[in-house]
Design a protein around this motif. Structure first.
Motif, PDB file in Angstrom:
ATOM      1  N   GLY A 128       0.799  -1.216   0.000  1.00  0.00           N
ATOM      2  CA  GLY A 128       0.000   0.000   0.000  1.00  0.00           C
ATOM      3  C   GLY A 128       0.837   1.273   0.000  1.00  0.00           C
ATOM      4  N   MET A 129       2.155   1.133   0.116  1.00  0.00           N
ATOM      5  CA  MET A 129       2.997   2.309   0.254  1.00  0.00           C
ATOM      6  C   MET A 129       3.747   2.589  -1.051  1.00  0.00           C
ATOM      7  N   THR A 130       4.209   3.827  -1.204  1.00  0.00           N
ATOM      8  CA  THR A 130       4.953   4.170  -2.410  1.00  0.00           C
ATOM      9  C   THR A 130       6.370   3.587  -2.331  1.00  0.00           C
ATOM     10  N   VAL A 131       7.043   3.608  -3.466  1.00  0.00           N
ATOM     11  CA  VAL A 131       8.424   3.137  -3.525  1.00  0.00           C
ATOM     12  C   VAL A 131       9.278   3.894  -2.513  1.00  0.00           C
ATOM     13  N   LEU A 132       9.103   5.209  -2.514  1.00  0.00           N
ATOM     14  CA  LEU A 132       9.888   6.042  -1.599  1.00  0.00           C
ATOM     15  C   LEU A 132       9.627   5.655  -0.142  1.00  0.00           C
TER      16      LEU A 132
END
Lengths: 358, 274
Positions: free
Chosen positions: B112-116
Motif C-alpha cells: 500500500g505504500m509508495t516506492v519512496l
C-alpha cells in the motif's frame, strides 16, 4: 487542466515533504478551514450546529481514531464506542474529582485514560489477527459498558450510570451556545487531524503501514511489532477518548453507558469503510456520509413523495429511507471498495487532463 | 538547496572488494519443525565482502538457512558466531540492528505504500525521533525525515528507479518490485545482505540488471552477500563460494568450479542414474 501539478517544481526535499505538497491542495485546505472557522459560524442556524455540524466533527474524530488503528496499522477493532465511553466518563470524573482542573486538561487526560485502556485491550493483537482480533476487541466493547454500569463510583452514584457533563469553561469563558461549542470542537478536531496527518507521513506511520502490509518483512527490517501495534492502539484510543469527551461535553450534555453501544462502534467502522480505509480525508467523508445521508433522506424523501403524489405514509417513508441507505452503501462499496477518498483521488487524477483527452 | 546537486553528490567509495575474515560462522546447525528435519548438522562460514551462494534443489532448506541467519527461525542445535560473538536469544528485528538485511523469495514489499516510503521504511532502525515529535512535526522529526530522505534518494539513484519513486509498489511490474525490495534492504546500509532468489521469474535483461546491481553493491559498499539462486549460470558467474544443500544436509562447499565437479552435487541435481 483543472488540477494541474505541472510546473510546480520542488527544489528541496523539504518542499517535497511538506504537509500538502501540491499548491491547489494547500489553497483548498486553507479555504475550507477559513469557511469552517469564519463563514459557517455566521451563517449556520442553531439546529445545524447542534444536530449536524457538531456530531459530524465528533464522529469524524472517532473515525479518524479507528482509521489510525484499522486503516493504517491494520488491526481490526470493534470497540471504538467503548473507548469513547472511557473518554466521556474519564473527563467527567476528572472534572468532578479534581478541584479546578481546566476542561482541556481533563479532555487530554480522558484521552490518555482511553489510551491506557486501549493498550490493555490491544494486547491480544500480539497473538491474533484479523477477525479473531475483532472478536477480542468486542470484549472491550461489552466489558467497558458493563463496567460503567456496574460500578456506581464511575458515574458518581447516579442511577443507571447516567452522567451530566459539567460546564465547559475555558479561561473564565463558558462555552454555552451551540456556536461556541462548534468552534471549540472544530479547533480540537482540526489540530488532532493535523497531528494524525503528521504521524502517518513520518516513520511512525510507515511503521504502522509496514506492519499492516507485511508483518514478517516489517520485523525483519527492524520494526518491533509489539510496541508498534500497541502504539497504534494507544493513539487510536486517545482519539476515540477525546471524541467521547467532546461527545458528552459539547454534543449531548448527558450520556449513559448504553449509549456507547456496539451499534455505535459499527457505525464508526462503516464510516471508515465508506470513507476510505487508511485515509484521513476518508474519515471525514465517511462520517459525513453516514451522518448526513439519513438526514438528507429524511428531508428529501417526503418531499419527493409529495412531488409525485405517492400515497406513502410516514412509516413507509422511514422504511424506504433505510432501504435507500443500505442500497447506497452497497452501491458505493461495489463501485469503489476503497471508499470515497479513493473516488476523490481518481477525480483529481482525471481533472489533471480534463477537459482535454490527453 | 538545490536538489539536483544534492542527489548527484554521491561519491562512489573506492572499490573495497577484498575478501576478509570470517564474519558469520555457522556450526552444526540443526532445525526441526516437529518431526520434520529442515536442516541437519550444517556448518559453513561466510567471509566479509564475499558473495556466498546457497544452492540446492527445491525443499533443500535454503530459505530456512536464511531464516536462521537473520533470527526468524531458532535452530535447536548448533552455534552461530557473528562478528566473533556467539549469538544467543534472537528476535528478527535484532538482526536488522546488527546490519543484516534481506529480501524475500515471494516479494514482501509493503504494497500500500509508495516506492519512496518502502525505501524510507528500510531506514527505520536509524531513526531516533519519537512519535510525539512526529505528531507535532517538532524537534528531531523534521530534520530526520529530510536527512533520511536524502539517503533514500541515493538508493533510488543507485537502482535507477527515480521515475517510480511516488508510485504505490502494488502497481509496479514484478521485475521492478524485486528491485524496490533490494532497495528497501539497501536503505538500511547493511553489512550483510541476504537475497532469497532475487532473479526468480525474471527475463534475461532483468536478470542482467539484477546481477549488475548485486555486483555493484558488493563492489562499491563492500557488502557481504548471501545469495540463494536457481539460475546456475548466474550463481557460477558471480559468486565467490557456493554451498550446496540437499534434503537439509550440506553436500558440497567450495569455489564454483569445485562444486560443479562434485559427484554428490551432480547426483542431487541430475539423479543417481546419470
Amino acid at each position: 487542466m483543472l488540477y494541474r501539478e505541472a510546473g510546480q517544481f520542488k527544489t528541496s526535499y523539504a518542499a517535497d515533504q511538506q504537509l500538502f505538497p501540491i499548491r491547489q491542495d494547500r489553497i483548498g485546505v486553507l479555504l475550507l478551514l477559513a469557511a469552517a472557522f469564519l463563514a459557517v459560524p455566521g451563517m449556520a442556524s442553531e439546529y445545524w450546529f447542534s444536530a449536524i455540524l457538531i456530531p459530524f466533527l465528533i464522529f469524524a474524530l472517532a473515525a479518524l481514531g479507528l482509521n489510525i488503528l484499522t486503516g493504517y496499522a491494520g488491526q481490526l477493532s470493534l470497540g471504538s464506542a467503548a473507548f469513547m465511553a472511557v473518554g466521556a466518563y474519564a473527563a467527567y470524573n476528572f472534572q468532578l474529582r479534581v478541584e479546578g482542573i481546566p476542561i482541556l486538561v481533563s479532555f487530554a487526560l480522558a484521552g490518555l485514560t482511553a489510551a491506557g485502556v486501549g493498550v490493555l485491550f490491544g494486547l491480544p493483537s500480539l497473538r491474533i489477527k484479523g477477525f479473531y482480533l475483532a472478536v477480542a476487541t468486542l470484549a472491550a466493547q461489552f466489558f467497558i459498558v458493563w463496567c460503567l454500569t456496574k460500578f456506581p463510583w464511575l458515574s458518581n452514584n447516579s442511577s443507571s450510570g447516567v452522567i451530566s457533563a459539567q460546564k465547559v469553561e475555558i479561561l473564565g469563558h463558558i462555552f454555552e451556545s451551540p456556536r461556541e461549542k462548534y468552534l471549540l470542537v472544530l479547533t480540537v478536531v482540526v489540530l488532532m487531524a493535523l497531528a494524525a496527518r503528521n504521524l502517518v507521513r513520518t516513520s511512525t506511520g510507515r511503521a504502522w503501514m509496514a506492519v499492516r502490509d507485511m508483518d514478517v518483512a516489517a520485523s525483519v527490517i527492524g520494526i518491533r511489532l509489539m510496541p508498534t501495534k500497541l502504539l497504534a492502539f494507544a493513539v487510536s484510543s486517545f482519539y476515540c477518548g477525546v471524541a467521547g469527551a467532546l461527545y458528552a461535553f459539547c454534543y449531548l450534555g448527558s450520556v449513559e453507558p448504553d449509549g456507547f453501544s456496539l451499534e455505535m462502534s459499527f457505525k464508526i467502522l462503516f464510516m471508515i469503510i465508506i470513507g476510505g480505509v487508511g485515509s484521513i480525508l476518508g474519515s471525514f467523508l465517511g462520517a459525513a456520509f453516514i451522518l448526513l445521508l439519513p438526514i438528507f433522506l429524511d428531508v428529501g424523501l417526503p418531499w419527493l413523495a409529495e412531488l409525485f403524489h405517492l400515497p406513502f405514509s410516514t412509516a413507509t417513508v422511514s422504511h424506504i429511507q433505510t432501504l435507500v441507505f443500505g442500497a447506497l452503501i452497497m452501491f458505493f462499496l461495489i463501485v469503489e471498495p476503497h471508499g470515497l477518498a479513493r473516488l476523490w483521488q481518481i477525480a483529481k487524477e482525471k481533472l489533471r487532463l480534463w477537459p482535454f483527452p490527453h | 538547496m538545490n536538489m539536483k546537486l544534492e542527489t548527484l553528490v554521491i561519491d562512489p567509495p573506492a572499490p573495497t572488494r577484498k575478501i576478509g575474515g570470517v564474519i558469520l560462522d555457522l556450526q552444526n546447525i540443526s532445525l526441526r519443525f516437529g518431526g520434520v528435519k529442515a536442516l541437519t548438522d550444517i556448518s559453513f562460514d561466510i567471509r566479509e565482502h564475499e558473495i556466498r551462494a546457497i544452492i540446492g534443489p527445491n525443499g533443500a532448506g535454503k530459505s530456512s538457512m536464511l531464516n536462521v541467519i537473520n533470527g526468524v527461525y531458532h535452530p535447536q542445535e548448533g552455534r552461530i558466531v557473528f562478528r566473533g560473538q556467539e549469538r544467543r536469544q534472537m528476535e528478527p528485528h535484532m538482526a536488522a540492528t546488527q546490519g543484516i538485511a534481506r529480501t524475500f523469495q515471494n516479494i514482501a514489499l509493503f504494497k500500500g505504500m509508495t516506492v519512496l516510503d518502502n525505501i524510507m521504511t528500510g531506514r527505520i532502525t536509524k531513526m531516533k525521533s519519537t512519535f510525539v515529535e512526529h505528531a507535532l512535526w517538532f524537534g528531531r522529526a523534521r530534520q530526520e525525515e529530510l536527512a533520511h530522505r536524502r539517503k533514500a534518494e541515493e538508493v533510488i539513484d543507485f537502482l535507477e528507479i527515480q521515475h517510480i519513486r511516488k508510485t504505490p509498489v502494488g502497481r509496479l511490474p514484478y521485475g521492478l518490485q524485486k528491485r524496490v525490495e533490494l532497495g528497501r534492504a539497501l536503505a538500511a546500509e547493511p553489512s550483510m545482505l541476504l537475497l532469497d532468489e532475487p532473479m526468480a521469474g525474471m527475463n534475461v535483461e532483468e536478470k542482467q540488471d539484477m546481477c549488475r546491481f548485486i555486483l555493484d553493491v558488493n563492489d562499491q559498499f563492500g557488502t557481504t552477500i548471501v545469495l540463494i539462486e536457481h539460475d546456475m549460470g548466474v550463481v557460477m558467474d558471480i559468486s565467490d563460494r557456493v554451498v550446496v544443500l540437499d534434503y537439509g544436509k550440506k553436500i558440497g562447499d567450495g569455489v564454483p568450479d569445485e562444486v560443479k565437479n562434485n559427484e554428490e552435487v551432480i547426483k542431487a541435481y541430475l539423479g543417481a542414474g546419470h
